[in-house]
Scaffold this active site. Structure first.
Site, PDB file in Angstrom:
ATOM      1  N   PRO A  35      -3.717   3.413  -0.904  1.00  0.00           N
ATOM      2  CG  PRO A  35      -5.171   1.741  -0.224  1.00  0.00           C
ATOM      3  CD  PRO A  35      -4.514   2.971   0.215  1.00  0.00           C
ATOM      4  CE1 TYR A  36      -8.842   6.497  -4.257  1.00  0.00           C
ATOM      5  CE2 TYR A  36      -8.505   7.315  -2.178  1.00  0.00           C
ATOM      6  CZ  TYR A  36      -9.014   6.957  -3.201  1.00  0.00           C
ATOM      7  OH  TYR A  36     -10.348   6.807  -2.854  1.00  0.00           O
ATOM      8  CG  HIS A  37       0.199   7.314  -2.918  1.00  0.00           C
ATOM      9  ND1 HIS A  37      -0.035   7.060  -1.669  1.00  0.00           N
ATOM     10  CD2 HIS A  37       0.744   8.416  -3.290  1.00  0.00           C
ATOM     11  CE1 HIS A  37      -0.077   8.518  -1.141  1.00  0.00           C
ATOM     12  NE2 HIS A  37       0.372   9.291  -2.184  1.00  0.00           N
ATOM     13  NE  ARG A  38      -1.038  -1.416  -4.205  1.00  0.00           N
ATOM     14  CZ  ARG A  38      -1.209  -1.499  -3.006  1.00  0.00           C
ATOM     15  NH1 ARG A  38      -2.156  -0.794  -2.243  1.00  0.00           N
ATOM     16  NH2 ARG A  38      -0.702  -2.273  -2.308  1.00  0.00           N
TER      17      ARG A  38
END
Length: 212
Positions: A35-38
C-alpha cells in the site's frame, strides 16, 4: 502471476486508502506492490484524499497524537498488565511479537524466516554495498542470512530507489552535521515535494515550531 496475487486478497493497511491498481500497470511492472507504493504511483489520488482529510480535521497524524496521549497516560500506571487497545489503533501492535520471535529464533538456532533490515553487502549487485535492504532472511544463531539472492533491482524501479536513498542519506548527514543547507536539500530531493520555494517556507516554519 502478479495479477493473480491481487485477485482474491488485496494487500491492505488500515491507515492507507485502498484504491484499485490499474491492471495494465501491474502486468507491466510485474512486481508485488504494498500500500505504501500508492504514494509513488497514485500520487494525485493520495494528495486529494489527504487534502480532504485535512479540511475535515481527520488526518492520520491527529489520530495518532490522540492515541499516544492516551497511551502515555496508561503507561504511568506501574500495575498495568494488559496491552492497551489503543496500541492496535496506533499501529505497530504486533512488532513486539515479531521481535520476540526473532530473538527466539537466534537463541534456539531455529532458522525461522522473517523480513528484516540488513546491510546489502553484495546481496543486490546494482545498489550500494552499505545500503540497508528490507529482505526475507533466515534467522538463526549466525544472525540474518538472505533467503535468496536478488541479482538486481529492476530498472523499472531503480530510479525511484536511488532517489529515496539519496534523500535519506543527505537527511542523515544533515542531522549529524547540524547542516541547514543539507537538511533543506534533503527535503528538495524527496520525491513527495515538488517546489523548492514552498519547501523553503515549510522548512523554516518547522524549524521555528520545533526550535526548543
Amino acid at each position: 502471476m502478479v495479477m493473480d496475487a491481487y485477485k482474491n486478497n488485496e494487500i491492505s493497511m488500515n491507515n492507507i486508502e485502498t484504491t484499485p491498481w490499474n491492471p495494465e500497470f501491474l502486468e507491466s511492472i510485474n512486481l508485488l506492490l504494498c500500500p505504501y507504493h500508492r504514494y509513488f504511483f497514485q500520487y494525485d489520488e493520495m494528495i486529494k484524499k489527504q487534502n480532504k482529510d485535512f479540511k475535515a480535521g481527520t488526518i492520520r497524524a491527529y489520530e495518532v497524537m490522540g492515541y499516544e496521549k492516551t497511551l502515555f497516560e496508561k503507561y504511568k500506571d506501574v500495575n498495568l498488565k494488559e496491552k492497551p487497545t489503543e496500541l492496535e489503533q496506533r499501529g505497530g501492535a504486533y512488532y513486539s511479537d515479531v521481535a520476540c520471535d526473532v530473538l527466539a529464533s537466534i537463541y534456539s538456532d531455529e532458522g525461522r524466516i522473517h523480513v528484516v533490515n540488513i546491510a546489502n553487502n553484495g546481496h543486490v549487485k546494482n545498489v550500494g554495498e552499505n545500503d540497508s535492504l528490507e529482505i526475507s532472511c533466515v534467522i538463526d544463531a549466525r544472525g540474518a542470512t538472505p533467503l535468496d539472492r536478488i541479482n538486481e533491482v529492476p530498472r523499472s524501479v531503480k530510479g525511484l530507489y536511488e532517489m529515496f536513498k539519496s534523500y535519506e542519506i543527505v537527511a542523515a548527514e544533515a542531522a549529524f552535521e547540524k547542516n541547514y543547507n543539507k537538511a533543506l536539500l534533503a527535503l528538495n530531493l524527496c520525491p513527495f515535494t515538488r517546489s523548492d520555494n514552498v519547501n523553503k517556507v515549510m522548512f523554516d516554519e518547522m524549524i521555528e515550531a520545533h526550535k526548543d
